[in-house]
Design a protein around this motif. Structure first.
Motif, PDB file in Angstrom:
ATOM      1  N   LEU A 141      29.749  37.979 -11.424  1.00  0.00           N
ATOM      2  CA  LEU A 141      29.612  36.823 -10.540  1.00  0.00           C
ATOM      3  C   LEU A 141      29.787  37.227  -9.076  1.00  0.00           C
ATOM      4  O   LEU A 141      29.045  36.769  -8.195  1.00  0.00           O
ATOM      5  N   LEU A 142      30.766  38.097  -8.808  1.00  0.00           N
ATOM      6  CA  LEU A 142      30.956  38.578  -7.441  1.00  0.00           C
ATOM      7  C   LEU A 142      29.736  39.365  -6.984  1.00  0.00           C
ATOM      8  O   LEU A 142      29.297  39.254  -5.835  1.00  0.00           O
ATOM      9  N   ALA A 143      29.182  40.168  -7.888  1.00  0.00           N
ATOM     10  CA  ALA A 143      27.996  40.946  -7.542  1.00  0.00           C
ATOM     11  C   ALA A 143      26.802  40.045  -7.255  1.00  0.00           C
ATOM     12  O   ALA A 143      25.920  40.389  -6.462  1.00  0.00           O
ATOM     13  N   ALA A 144      26.769  38.883  -7.892  1.00  0.00           N
ATOM     14  CA  ALA A 144      25.686  37.927  -7.655  1.00  0.00           C
ATOM     15  C   ALA A 144      25.900  37.117  -6.386  1.00  0.00           C
ATOM     16  O   ALA A 144      25.099  36.239  -6.075  1.00  0.00           O
ATOM     17  N   GLY A 145      26.977  37.391  -5.651  1.00  0.00           N
ATOM     18  CA  GLY A 145      27.199  36.738  -4.367  1.00  0.00           C
ATOM     19  C   GLY A 145      28.202  35.614  -4.374  1.00  0.00           C
ATOM     20  O   GLY A 145      28.346  34.909  -3.370  1.00  0.00           O
TER      21      GLY A 145
END
Length: 413
Positions: free
Chosen positions: A126-130
């Motif tokens: 989720l963090l990688a998706a922004g």
């Protein structure tokens, strides 16, 4: 069990986010897959803008920054980690999506399938998706899971709101914002209603495989004390009929024996699916609902669809999602204005009863533990209002609920 592509993608993104850049061959070795598989994954992730490709290596997108944030000017991105996208959490997710959309934010979803050991990787995805903040409902099932699988939540570098999860006092997660259904209140509504209809000692039939199931059991003991019920019968342990038909049959026959002996004339059954199947099996064994047994289900996901519509406790699922998303948006606004810290436990504006509550004198608002009250939906199975779906006079709170895994087993909570 074979790892799914989305799980591998989350692990890959977590590695690159941690390092900043990595060679494809190194990633293949750490992930335990072939370089060809990693190249294919990298191509898919780069196509979504989640990674940059550079001469046999990959790097974290410069336009997102170390925190994985979207470029300035775009709407906020909220991440939601849920154990399931069906049954209970379908409405929780729907409510969060509605509130995010009203705030001009985008909601990104990851599902853990009730595997708490995989929750950290899903959150990294989720963090990688922004995602700039996270709504987190860990995939816990047993009472020891928060201690064993919960520490990572407190270390997240973004604001966090826990969903439908209570945590031990004094633990690392106790200071986080959270929004939950008050299942103890829901159980009290059900038992008070049954007692009001003349049933002396309502029995509990419940599972023990989820946070909601455990909360219902705790609420049962507390409600009996409040109602002054002397020497209550032991809880009947229920299990899914699909996965343990013999265990389910034992539970049904134990309930039948309690009715036949006159020990009880009423029962609260967690959850809807179990309750419907028990009513069907009890009829085959000569016990009629509501004539011989008044019954209340806990969830109200499909209770109204039974042959004899079931009275049910309805946790306010959708409102839990709405309130949690509103609270997270306000935490992010405060953080953007320089008022909050970097961690998930940072302070910020909060939501109380649908209204935003800010801090005073420029200080962050206190963190919130928001408990929403379930409602009691009275139908035919308790011997009142047969065929009717109206709410009981004791009803409190909002919409229907009932949490379960996505494989049809209806494991709640």
């Amino acid at each position: 069990m074979r790892e799914r592509a989305v799980q591998r993608h989350d692990r890959l993104l977590a590695l690159v986010r941690l390092r900043g850049s990595a060679r494809v061959t190194d990633l293949a070795e750490q992930l335990g897959v072939s370089p060809v598989t990693v190249r294919r994954d990298v191509e898919a992730l780069a196509g979504k803008g989640l990674l940059d490709r550079v001469h046999g290596a990959v790097s974290w997108p410069r336009q997102r920054g170390a925190g994985g944030r979207a470029p300035i000017g775009e709407g906020r991105v909220l991440g939601l980690l849920a154990p399931s996208a069906t049954y209970y959490f379908a409405d929780v997710i729907r409510g969060a999506h509605e509130a995010a959309a009203r705030a001009g934010a985008r909601l990104v979803l990851r599902i853990s399938d009730y595997r708490p050991e995989e929750d950290p990787a899903r959150a990294e995805g989720l963090l990688a998706a922004g995602a700039e903040g996270l709504l987190v409902a860990p995939g816990w099932r047993g009472p020891g899971d928060p201690a064993e699988y919960g520490g990572w939540v407190a270390e997240l570098p973004v604001p966090v709101v826990l969903l439908e999860r209570n945590v031990p006092p004094g633990g690392p997660l106790a200071g986080l914002d959270r929004v939950c259904s008050d299942h103890g209140h829901g159980v009290l509504l059900a038992l008070r209603h049954l007692r009001g209809r003349g049933h002396a000692a309502p029995l509990l039939v419940a599972r023990a495989d989820s946070p909601t199931a455990l909360a219902v059991r705790e609420g049962y003991a507390a409600a009996l004390r409040v109602l002054g019920v002397p020497e209550p019968l032991p809880v009947i342990d229920s299990v899914p009929a699909e996965t343990d038909p013999e265990g389910f049959e034992r539970a049904v026959r134990e309930l039948r024996a309690a009715v036949a002996s006159g020990e009880t004339t009423a029962a609260l059954v967690h959850n809807d699916v179990d309750a419907i199947q028990m009513v069907q099996r009890l009829a085959e064994l000569g016990v009629r609902v509501p004539d011989d047994l008044a019954l209340v289900a806990y969830d109200d996901e499909v209770a109204a669809l039974a042959d004899t519509p079931l009275t049910a406790v309805a946790p306010p699922k959708r409102e839990v999602g709405r309130q949690a998303a509103r609270l997270l948006v306000e935490r992010l606004r405060e953080r953007g204005e320089g008022g909050g810290g970097a961690r998930g436990s940072a302070g910020g504006d909060a939501v109380s009863g649908g209204a935003v509550v800010g801090g005073t004198d420029g200080e962050p608002a206190p963190r919130r533990h928001l408990a929403l009250l379930p409602a009691l939906r009275v139908r035919a199975s308790c011997g009142a209002g047969r065929g009717a779906g109206g709410a009981d006079g004791d009803a409190a709170g909002g919409g229907a609920g009932g949490e379960g895994v996505g494989d049809g087993r209806g494991v709640t909570g």
